[in-house]
Design an enzyme around this catalytic site. Structure first.
Site, PDB file in Angstrom:
ATOM      1  N   SER A 131      -7.100 -13.704  -8.202  1.00  0.00           N
ATOM      2  CA  SER A 131      -7.557 -12.416  -7.702  1.00  0.00           C
ATOM      3  C   SER A 131      -9.042 -12.473  -7.336  1.00  0.00           C
ATOM      4  O   SER A 131      -9.445 -13.301  -6.520  1.00  0.00           O
ATOM      5  CB  SER A 131      -7.251 -11.334  -8.743  1.00  0.00           C
ATOM      6  OG  SER A 131      -7.425 -10.046  -8.216  1.00  0.00           O
ATOM      7  N   ASP A 265       2.076  -7.988  -2.551  1.00  0.00           N
ATOM      8  CA  ASP A 265       0.847  -7.833  -3.328  1.00  0.00           C
ATOM      9  C   ASP A 265       0.044  -6.667  -2.762  1.00  0.00           C
ATOM     10  O   ASP A 265      -0.485  -6.750  -1.656  1.00  0.00           O
ATOM     11  CB  ASP A 265       0.043  -9.133  -3.260  1.00  0.00           C
ATOM     12  CG  ASP A 265      -1.164  -9.145  -4.189  1.00  0.00           C
ATOM     13  OD1 ASP A 265      -1.550  -8.063  -4.659  1.00  0.00           O
ATOM     14  OD2 ASP A 265      -1.711 -10.229  -4.431  1.00  0.00           O
ATOM     15  N   HIS A 294       1.249  -9.809  -8.655  1.00  0.00           N
ATOM     16  CA  HIS A 294      -0.181 -10.132  -8.606  1.00  0.00           C
ATOM     17  C   HIS A 294      -0.678 -10.544  -9.991  1.00  0.00           C
ATOM     18  O   HIS A 294      -1.371 -11.553 -10.138  1.00  0.00           O
ATOM     19  CB  HIS A 294      -0.970  -8.923  -8.088  1.00  0.00           C
ATOM     20  CG  HIS A 294      -2.433  -9.167  -7.941  1.00  0.00           C
ATOM     21  ND1 HIS A 294      -2.985  -9.705  -6.792  1.00  0.00           N
ATOM     22  CD2 HIS A 294      -3.470  -8.952  -8.799  1.00  0.00           C
ATOM     23  CE1 HIS A 294      -4.301  -9.799  -6.948  1.00  0.00           C
ATOM     24  NE2 HIS A 294      -4.616  -9.363  -8.158  1.00  0.00           N
TER      25      HIS A 294
END
Length: 318
Positions: A131, A265, A294
């Site tokens: 991320s 996502d 995610h």
């Protein structure tokens, strides 16, 4: 019976230290100190919240699959951990404030400072970002082009236009305009007894069929108050600062980068995958075909780790 026997090498070591003036948690599988015999180090740069305990199963799988040959470390974001009783959240308030260590840019400098102090320059790095950790890795490459990076794996990368994503549109007002309002429920939750916090977290996660139970306690720790507040503060800066994709840094390091995008996502739409693949046709860009979320550490840390191992196995052959 075999699955019930745990190899001692599968047990990690957890340390707390000050880095860039802020308390930092380091989770280590394998050697806790590096020497000349350690040619490769896997270093996990987490998402937000930057809690290293979330990545325990993921890290253990990488470590064991490579035959316990390479150390696998994860470094928390500054202030995203509960310090032991003997430590404060910040070592030097004036320097921490000056460097904005809890902010996005400060977190990037925090990782570079960790490398300078704890990793020999000659050690080859396999960086694994998740991320916002992917954005941090790109910035590390940009700020220190001489880093000895063998490979950088970018999992569910939030490296551009975060506020424009479906999740970003929801969270930007909360993280930016209503940040101090968001602190109130966090503070109230921090007052609950540990047992009640644990029960609450298990209730929240009850809809996840194959929940990795090792993520429960790290999540409880996040409810300490300060940790969550630091994560919210960093998140607000992400919405404001993660704008255009850094094509120059990607181009300069294209051969070292592997990107893995989610198929559903909400922090990184599939269109972002198609856009970057079109801009860099010779790059290594992969789209998830397994339905991984995610926040993959919640239930598929082991599966994602096995994929990562296969992607980079050839690069580690000597």
């Amino acid at each position: 019976m075999e699955n019930m026997v745990t190899d001692r090498r599968d047990e990690p070591q957890t340390d707390f230290l000050y880095c860039a003036g802020a308390v930092t948690e380091v989770l280590r599988f394998g050697s806790s100190k590096l020497h000349s015999g350690h040619k490769v180090l896997f270093l996990i740069i987490p998402g937000n919240p930057g809690v290293v305990g979330f990545y325990r199963t993921f890290m253990q799988t990488i470590h064991s699959t490579f035959g316990y040959q390479h150390p696998v470390w994860a470094v928390s974001h500054a202030g995203h951990c509960v310090p032991p009783d003997s430590m404060d959240m910040i070592e030097d308030p004036s320097s921490a404030e000056e460097g904005d260590v809890f902010g996005l840019s400060g977190q990037i400098e925090h990782k570079l400072a960790f490398l300078r102090k704890h990793v020999p320059r000659e050690t080859s790095l396999v960086l694994v970002g998740h991320s916002i950790g992917c954005y941090i890795i790109l910035e590390m490459m940009k700020r220190d082009p001489d880093l000895n990076i063998l490979k950088a794996v970018m999992l569910f990368p939030t490296i551009e236009r975060m506020a424009q994503t479906p999740q970003g549109k929801v969270m930007t007002p909360v993280l930016c305009q209503m940040r101090y309002v968001a602190y109130l429920p966090v503070f109230l939750l921090s007052l609950l007894p540990e047992r009640l916090k644990t029960s609450l977290i298990k209730l929240v996660f009850s809809g996840i069929k194959s929940l990795d139970q090792t993520v429960v306690q790290p999540t409880v720790g996040l409810l300490s108050g300060d940790c969550a507040a630091n994560a919210i503060y960093m998140g607000g800066q992400e919405m404001r600062k993660v704008l255009e994709r850094d094509n120059i840094t990607i181009k300069n390091n294209l051969g070292k980068l592997i990107f893995y995008y989610g198929a559903a996502d909400h922090w990184c739409p599939v269109q972002y995958f198609h856009d970057i693949k079109q801009d860099f046709p010779h790059g290594d860009f992969r789209l998830c075909e397994n339905g991984f979320r995610h926040a993959f550490v919640l239930d598929t840390g082991r599966e994602v780790a096995k994929m990562v191992v296969e992607w980079i196995r050839g690069d580690l052959r000597t």
